[in-house]
Design a protein around this motif. Structure first.
Motif, PDB file in Angstrom:
ATOM      1  N   GLU A 156      37.594  36.074  30.955  1.00 27.40           N
ATOM      2  CA  GLU A 156      38.932  36.109  30.360  1.00 27.40           C
ATOM      3  C   GLU A 156      39.071  37.265  29.369  1.00 27.40           C
ATOM      4  OE1 GLU A 156      40.443  31.458  30.452  1.00 27.40           O
ATOM      5  OE2 GLU A 156      39.438  32.207  28.667  1.00 27.40           O
ATOM      6  N   SER A 157      38.023  37.522  28.592  1.00 29.77           N
ATOM      7  CA  SER A 157      38.090  38.573  27.577  1.00 29.77           C
ATOM      8  C   SER A 157      38.074  39.966  28.193  1.00 29.77           C
ATOM      9  CB  SER A 157      36.930  38.430  26.592  1.00 29.77           C
ATOM     10  OG  SER A 157      35.688  38.683  27.239  1.00 29.77           O
ATOM     11  N   ILE A 158      37.430  40.100  29.345  1.00 28.78           N
ATOM     12  CA  ILE A 158      37.305  41.407  29.981  1.00 28.78           C
ATOM     13  C   ILE A 158      38.535  41.753  30.814  1.00 28.78           C
ATOM     14  CG2 ILE A 158      36.008  42.739  31.710  1.00 28.78           C
ATOM     15  CD1 ILE A 158      33.510  41.185  30.777  1.00 28.78           C
ATOM     16  N   MET A 159      39.046  40.765  31.556  1.00 26.67           N
ATOM     17  CA  MET A 159      40.104  41.063  32.530  1.00 26.67           C
ATOM     18  C   MET A 159      41.514  40.803  32.016  1.00 26.67           C
ATOM     19  SD  MET A 159      38.063  39.964  35.935  1.00 26.67           S
ATOM     20  CE  MET A 159      36.305  40.375  35.946  1.00 26.67           C
ATOM     21  N   GLU A 160      41.628  40.096  30.931  1.00 25.30           N
ATOM     22  CA  GLU A 160      42.855  39.995  30.138  1.00 25.30           C
ATOM     23  C   GLU A 160      44.031  39.300  30.807  1.00 25.30           C
ATOM     24  OE1 GLU A 160      43.757  43.927  28.854  1.00 25.30           O
ATOM     25  OE2 GLU A 160      42.154  43.976  27.368  1.00 25.30           O
ATOM     26  N   THR A 161      44.322  39.580  32.055  1.00 25.12           N
ATOM     27  CA  THR A 161      45.506  38.993  32.696  1.00 25.12           C
ATOM     28  C   THR A 161      45.147  37.692  33.391  1.00 25.12           C
ATOM     29  OG1 THR A 161      46.468  41.172  33.056  1.00 25.12           O
ATOM     30  CG2 THR A 161      47.353  39.365  34.369  1.00 25.12           C
TER      31      THR A 161
END
Length: 303
Positions: A241-246
């Motif tokens: 979640e933190s890396i891909m954001e969307t």
């Protein structure tokens, strides 16, 4: 040869870990190109999920839900209230989501979590709009007394897909809920009958003579997916979640009907095809969650 090989393996492992920390997105993209994730899951596969009913003995209904490492404890307490004037035959729900500092290093002691009120609102909207609970079933005496169900959900470990795990624990807690016995006291007020009073001879005839369960229908289940380029990853971890954001959260009921689609933002637009793919993945996930819930109910009945 043995010591040399072991030192070489350790060096390679350190290099991989360093690359993951320094260039997390590139690290993930290398795995995604081979349709696998660093935790060895397929892109559309959710983490192992467990459910236990009756986790809190002092609550009227409770459940402990785990999706991967993400852990939620839900507990319901019932209280008698006066119904709203405009809705004299209905009870009500109050839902609160809590994120104590123990659940994540991003939650600081003494500081409220930004995510908690957002998830509380999302849970309340989902449960009420799904019509899982008929609020008229919470009525005791029309215009005079009704049940208020206080649902508190505590996040014990926040490792991604918090809403999915919170909703699962909430649904399971309502499945486990037993509505207390109540009676009219000498002043004509509805009061909860204690266990001691039930064993003895209460002064007034009970309004409901035994603890009962709610009739639940259209039970909502959800699945969160993260979007990256043309990839869709189901049930993301906190790192993903933190890396891909969307992200995109789809809620379907137990009949497969769409309840809601929630997209909190992010740089990637959720195209129609991506939304349709997420809905299709969620349909399969709903079948899994329904089975897990049914098994938890069966285990409780056996116990």
């Amino acid at each position: 040869m043995g010591p040399s090989n072991s030192s070489g393996d350790l060096s390679a492992e350190m290099e991989v870990d360093a690359f993951r920390r320094l260039f997390p997105l590139q690290f993930y993209e290398r795995h995604l190109s081979e349709s696998i994730r660093p935790d060895a899951r397929a892109l559309q596969r959710a983490r192992d999920t467990t459910l236990a009913l009756g986790a809190v003995a002092s609550a009227d209904g409770s459940a402990l839900a785990k999706i991967g490492s993400t852990t939620m404890l839900a507990a319901i307490k019932m209280e008698v209230m006066s119904p709203a004037t405009e809705l004299p035959d209905e009870g009500n729900l109050a839902i609160e989501f809590h994120m104590p500092p123990i659940c994540s290093p991003t939650v600081r002691p003494g500081w409220p979590s930004e995510a908690a009120p957002v998830i509380s609102k999302q849970l309340s909207d989902t449960i009420l709009s799904s019509r899982m609970i008929d609020l008229k079933e919470l009525c005791l005496v029309s215009g005079k007394a009704a049940w208020m169900a206080y649902l508190d959900i505590y996040c014990l470990d926040a490792d991604g897909a918090l809403f999915d795990a919170a909703l699962l624990s909430a649904v399971a807690a309502f499945t486990h809920l037993q509505i207390p016995v109540v009676s009219l006291n000498d002043e004509g007020r509805v009061v909860i009958v204690s266990e001691e009073e039930k064993e003895g001879k209460p002064g007034k005839e009970p309004v409901n003579k035994e603890r009962r369960r709610l009739t639940l229908s259209n039970i909502p289940f959800s699945l969160t997916c993260v979007l990256h380029k043309n990839y869709i990853l189901a049930d993301p971890s906190a790192e993903e979640e933190s890396i891909m954001e969307t992200s995109l959260t789809v809620v379907l009921n137990s009949s497969g009907q769409l309840v809601s689609v929630y997209k909190p933002g992010g740089p990637v637009l959720a195209y129609t095809s991506a939304v349709q793919d997420c809905v299709a993945i969620t349909r399969q996930r709903v079948k899994e969650l329904q089975k897990i819930l049914n098994e938890a109910i069966s285990d409780m009945e056996v116990d």
